[in-house]
Design a protein around this motif. Structure first.
Motif, short mmCIF file in Angstrom:
data_model
loop_
_atom_site.label_atom_id
_atom_site.label_comp_id
_atom_site.label_asym_id
_atom_site.label_seq_id
_atom_site.Cartn_x
_atom_site.Cartn_y
_atom_site.Cartn_z
N SER A 180 11.20 -10.87 2.43
CA SER A 180 11.11 -10.33 3.78
C SER A 180 11.68 -11.29 4.82
O SER A 180 12.12 -10.85 5.89
N PHE A 181 11.65 -12.61 4.55
CA PHE A 181 12.13 -13.57 5.55
C PHE A 181 13.65 -13.49 5.65
O PHE A 181 14.35 -13.46 4.64
N ARG A 182 14.18 -13.45 6.88
CA ARG A 182 15.61 -13.37 7.09
C ARG A 182 16.12 -14.61 7.83
O ARG A 182 15.55 -15.01 8.84
N PHE A 183 17.18 -15.18 7.30
CA PHE A 183 17.80 -16.33 7.94
C PHE A 183 18.94 -15.85 8.84
O PHE A 183 19.52 -14.79 8.61
N PRO A 184 19.28 -16.64 9.86
CA PRO A 184 20.43 -16.26 10.69
C PRO A 184 21.71 -16.27 9.88
O PRO A 184 21.88 -17.09 8.98
N ARG A 185 22.59 -15.36 10.16
CA ARG A 185 23.85 -15.26 9.42
C ARG A 185 24.92 -16.07 10.13
O ARG A 185 25.28 -15.81 11.28
N ARG A 186 25.43 -17.07 9.43
CA ARG A 186 26.49 -17.92 9.97
C ARG A 186 27.05 -18.73 8.82
O ARG A 186 26.33 -19.20 7.96
N GLY A 187 28.36 -18.92 8.80
CA GLY A 187 28.96 -19.72 7.75
C GLY A 187 29.17 -18.92 6.47
O GLY A 187 29.26 -17.69 6.48
N ARG A 188 29.20 -19.61 5.34
CA ARG A 188 29.50 -18.95 4.07
C ARG A 188 28.36 -18.07 3.63
O ARG A 188 27.20 -18.26 4.02
#
Length: 297
Positions: free
Chosen positions: A2-10
């Motif tokens: 359920s935890f979502r990380f910010p999308r950036r990079g590869r």
């Protein structure tokens, strides 16, 4: 998850996952957290309770027993890369930003303080180590005087101050880190390479970069030497022969050796590379390491 990380990079490939893993000196491993996005470069807090890692330009903490990650407030910094170290007392995280500078951030989170200097010619800081007394940082700088790209090892006071050059080489160098007694800086370099990209492990005196000594001599491409706190072991990330740089998504080995380069042995083999163990992730008791594997399902 359920935890979502910010999308950036590869990004991970379809079906690929990131596994935050703990391993002991006998090779017994445990995955404490799995993500479906890229997480990288775990540090172990001095109190042995917490791991710090990066994802999507941000920092996160997680208990060594697992659970849900918690974002660390880094103020206006939202473009951090995977080069970060903790102060010996655990109060501060020193970070590298994609703006090319180094910053100090309270471990609890808060306003960043810039450590690095402004240079007349392009000079990009990548942090890797901190001295045992917490007074000095070591890093590599990408310099471009007259358009010539050079990557060399430097130090700078953790409170801010003048940069000190330790290498002045035309071949790439990376991953500098202090030994626990503060006498040596270990790093990887192409100084002895017969072909571009073939890095080996070296060490030199931390004061002025003297007494340069090569420690590995095999066909593997060896990166990121990390000293255990008790000074007995060095962990090395070893890529297959012919690898250039430290890319992601390779069959790699996590190897251990003595501080003088002897007794080299394989601790673990897995799919990983960039992000796996860019920073020192030894536990304070020198009994375990943290790393990130990126298996394909």
């Amino acid at each position: 998850m359920s935890f979502r990380f910010p999308r950036r990079g590869r990004s991970l490939a379809p079906g690929q996952r990131a596994e935050l893993t703990l391993i002991d000196l006998d090779g017994r491993s445990e995955v404490i957290f799995t993500a479906d996005e890229v997480i990288e470069a775990p540090n172990w807090s001095p109190d042995r309770e917490t791991l710090v890692f990066n994802s999507g330009g941000r920092l996160f903490r997680i208990a060594v027993t697992g659970g849900t990650p918690e974002p660390i407030d880094t103020g206006t910094l939202a473009d951090l890369n995977n080069d970060h170290v903790l102060s010996p007392d655990g109060s501060t995280i020193y970070v590298s930003s994609d703006d090319g500078h180094l910053y100090a951030v309270p471990f609890a989170g808060g306003t960043p303080r810039r450590v690095s200097n402004t240079h007349a010619t392009p000079f990009h800081y990548y942090l890797h180590g901190i001295s045992p007394d917490g007074e000095t940082l070591t890093y590599v700088a990408i310099e471009q005087p007259s358009g010539q790209r050079r990557v060399n090892v430097f130090t700078i006071p953790a409170r801010g101050g003048p940069d000190r050059r330790l290498t002045d080489l035309d071949v790439p160098n990376d991953g500098p880190e202090f030994s626990p007694d503060g006498r040596w800086i270990y790093f990887n370099s192409e100084l002895a390479a017969s072909q571009a990209g073939h890095a080996q492990i070296f060490r030199m005196h931390a004061d002025h970069g003297s007494a340069l000594e090569q420690l590995t001599f095999d066909s593997f491409v060896n990166w990121f030497p990390h000293l255990s706190p008790d000074g007995k072991h060095v962990s090395v990330l070893s890529y297959p022969p012919g690898t250039t740089g430290h890319p992601p998504d390779k069959d790699v080995q996590l190897r251990l050796m003595a501080p003088d380069g002897g007794d080299l042995r394989v601790l673990a083999s897995f799919f990983g590379g960039q992000g796996t163990i860019n920073v020192n992730s030894w536990s304070p008791d020198s009994r375990r390491l943290a790393y990130v594997a990126y298996p394909l399902c």
